[in-house]
Design a protein around this motif. Structure first.
Motif, PDB file in Angstrom:
ATOM      1  N   TYR A  86       9.211  28.109  68.525  1.00 58.59           N
ATOM      2  CA  TYR A  86       9.378  27.023  67.547  1.00 58.59           C
ATOM      3  C   TYR A  86      10.783  26.439  67.660  1.00 58.59           C
ATOM      4  O   TYR A  86      10.965  25.225  67.713  1.00 58.59           O
ATOM      5  CB  TYR A  86       9.127  27.553  66.133  1.00 58.59           C
ATOM      6  CG  TYR A  86       9.361  26.551  65.051  1.00 58.59           C
ATOM      7  CD1 TYR A  86       8.374  25.640  64.706  1.00 58.59           C
ATOM      8  CD2 TYR A  86      10.572  26.505  64.355  1.00 58.59           C
ATOM      9  CE1 TYR A  86       8.583  24.696  63.705  1.00 58.59           C
ATOM     10  CE2 TYR A  86      10.789  25.576  63.360  1.00 58.59           C
ATOM     11  CZ  TYR A  86       9.797  24.676  63.036  1.00 58.59           C
ATOM     12  OH  TYR A  86      10.011  23.758  62.047  1.00 58.59           O
ATOM     13  N   GLU A  87      11.776  27.292  67.707  1.00 60.06           N
ATOM     14  CA  GLU A  87      13.165  26.833  67.791  1.00 60.06           C
ATOM     15  C   GLU A  87      13.431  26.083  69.086  1.00 60.06           C
ATOM     16  O   GLU A  87      14.217  25.140  69.108  1.00 60.06           O
ATOM     17  CB  GLU A  87      14.118  28.015  67.635  1.00 60.06           C
ATOM     18  CG  GLU A  87      14.141  28.561  66.226  1.00 60.06           C
ATOM     19  CD  GLU A  87      15.046  29.776  66.061  1.00 60.06           C
ATOM     20  OE1 GLU A  87      15.896  30.004  66.935  1.00 60.06           O
ATOM     21  OE2 GLU A  87      14.866  30.478  65.067  1.00 60.06           O
ATOM     22  N   LYS A  88      12.775  26.466  70.168  1.00 59.36           N
ATOM     23  CA  LYS A  88      12.938  25.765  71.437  1.00 59.36           C
ATOM     24  C   LYS A  88      12.273  24.391  71.390  1.00 59.36           C
ATOM     25  O   LYS A  88      12.773  23.425  71.968  1.00 59.36           O
ATOM     26  CB  LYS A  88      12.315  26.563  72.582  1.00 59.36           C
ATOM     27  CG  LYS A  88      13.082  27.783  72.988  1.00 59.36           C
ATOM     28  CD  LYS A  88      12.353  28.442  74.159  1.00 59.36           C
ATOM     29  CE  LYS A  88      12.663  29.906  74.248  1.00 59.36           C
ATOM     30  NZ  LYS A  88      11.839  30.576  75.271  1.00 59.36           N
ATOM     31  N   ALA A  89      11.138  24.312  70.727  1.00 53.78           N
ATOM     32  CA  ALA A  89      10.362  23.073  70.707  1.00 53.78           C
ATOM     33  C   ALA A  89      10.933  22.028  69.755  1.00 53.78           C
ATOM     34  O   ALA A  89      10.791  20.827  70.007  1.00 53.78           O
ATOM     35  CB  ALA A  89       8.916  23.374  70.325  1.00 53.78           C
ATOM     36  N   MET A  90      11.564  22.438  68.686  1.00 54.67           N
ATOM     37  CA  MET A  90      12.004  21.483  67.668  1.00 54.67           C
ATOM     38  C   MET A  90      12.957  20.408  68.188  1.00 54.67           C
ATOM     39  O   MET A  90      12.782  19.229  67.830  1.00 54.67           O
ATOM     40  CB  MET A  90      12.597  22.211  66.462  1.00 54.67           C
ATOM     41  CG  MET A  90      11.536  22.833  65.575  1.00 54.67           C
ATOM     42  SD  MET A  90      10.114  21.751  65.234  1.00 54.67           S
ATOM     43  CE  MET A  90      10.889  20.413  64.373  1.00 54.67           C
ATOM     44  N   PRO A  91      13.937  20.690  69.006  1.00 55.03           N
ATOM     45  CA  PRO A  91      14.782  19.604  69.515  1.00 55.03           C
ATOM     46  C   PRO A  91      13.994  18.581  70.351  1.00 55.03           C
ATOM     47  O   PRO A  91      14.272  17.385  70.296  1.00 55.03           O
ATOM     48  CB  PRO A  91      15.827  20.323  70.373  1.00 55.03           C
ATOM     49  CG  PRO A  91      15.852  21.717  69.856  1.00 55.03           C
ATOM     50  CD  PRO A  91      14.449  22.006  69.399  1.00 55.03           C
ATOM     51  N   ILE A  92      13.006  19.057  71.080  1.00 60.32           N
ATOM     52  CA  ILE A  92      12.174  18.166  71.890  1.00 60.32           C
ATOM     53  C   ILE A  92      11.341  17.275  70.976  1.00 60.32           C
ATOM     54  O   ILE A  92      11.241  16.057  71.183  1.00 60.32           O
ATOM     55  CB  ILE A  92      11.278  18.986  72.844  1.00 60.32           C
ATOM     56  CG1 ILE A  92      12.152  19.759  73.830  1.00 60.32           C
ATOM     57  CG2 ILE A  92      10.270  18.091  73.568  1.00 60.32           C
ATOM     58  CD1 ILE A  92      11.418  20.841  74.595  1.00 60.32           C
ATOM     59  N   VAL A  93      10.749  17.865  69.958  1.00 61.70           N
ATOM     60  CA  VAL A  93       9.943  17.107  69.001  1.00 61.70           C
ATOM     61  C   VAL A  93      10.821  16.097  68.261  1.00 61.70           C
ATOM     62  O   VAL A  93      10.453  14.925  68.109  1.00 61.70           O
ATOM     63  CB  VAL A  93       9.238  18.059  68.005  1.00 61.70           C
ATOM     64  CG1 VAL A  93       8.571  17.284  66.876  1.00 61.70           C
ATOM     65  CG2 VAL A  93       8.226  18.929  68.735  1.00 61.70           C
ATOM     66  N   ALA A  94      11.986  16.523  67.814  1.00 63.73           N
ATOM     67  CA  ALA A  94      12.896  15.630  67.089  1.00 63.73           C
ATOM     68  C   ALA A  94      13.326  14.457  67.967  1.00 63.73           C
ATOM     69  O   ALA A  94      13.385  13.307  67.500  1.00 63.73           O
ATOM     70  CB  ALA A  94      14.116  16.397  66.593  1.00 63.73           C
ATOM     71  N   ALA A  95      13.594  14.697  69.224  1.00 62.10           N
ATOM     72  CA  ALA A  95      13.995  13.627  70.138  1.00 62.10           C
ATOM     73  C   ALA A  95      12.849  12.631  70.336  1.00 62.10           C
ATOM     74  O   ALA A  95      13.071  11.414  70.354  1.00 62.10           O
ATOM     75  CB  ALA A  95      14.431  14.209  71.472  1.00 62.10           C
TER      76      ALA A  95
END
Length: 82
Positions: free
Chosen positions: A8-17
């Motif tokens: 989840y923590e790895k994916a969140m920056p990608i999703v936010a971008a």
């Protein structure tokens, strides 16, 4: 099914971008096409999403955003005489 919190923590920056790209495309389309016919708004939104490299948006979401932008009244021009 449990999800690893690290994933989840790895994916969140990608999703936010990705969401930021979509937001920029919508804002730009709203600024330039508010109140215009649906077909023109939809096409402009698709192009703006492509320009932002954010084409991966569910078609129904694009349709709804285009509908909302179409229903948004165009901003009046500022009164330069005041």
């Amino acid at each position: 099914m449990a999800t690893d919190p690290n994933e989840y923590e790895k994916a969140m920056p990608i999703v936010a971008a990705h969401l930021a790209k979509i937001e920029r495309a919508v804002d730009r389309t709203r600024a330039s096409h508010a109140g215009q016919p649906y077909v023109a708004v939809h096409q402009a939104l698709v192009e703006a999403l492509q320009d932002e490299d954010a084409q991966r948006v569910v078609p129904q979401v694009i349709e709804e955003l285009a509908r909302q932008i179409t229903e948004t009244p165009a901003s009046p021009l500022p009164d330069i005489h005041t």
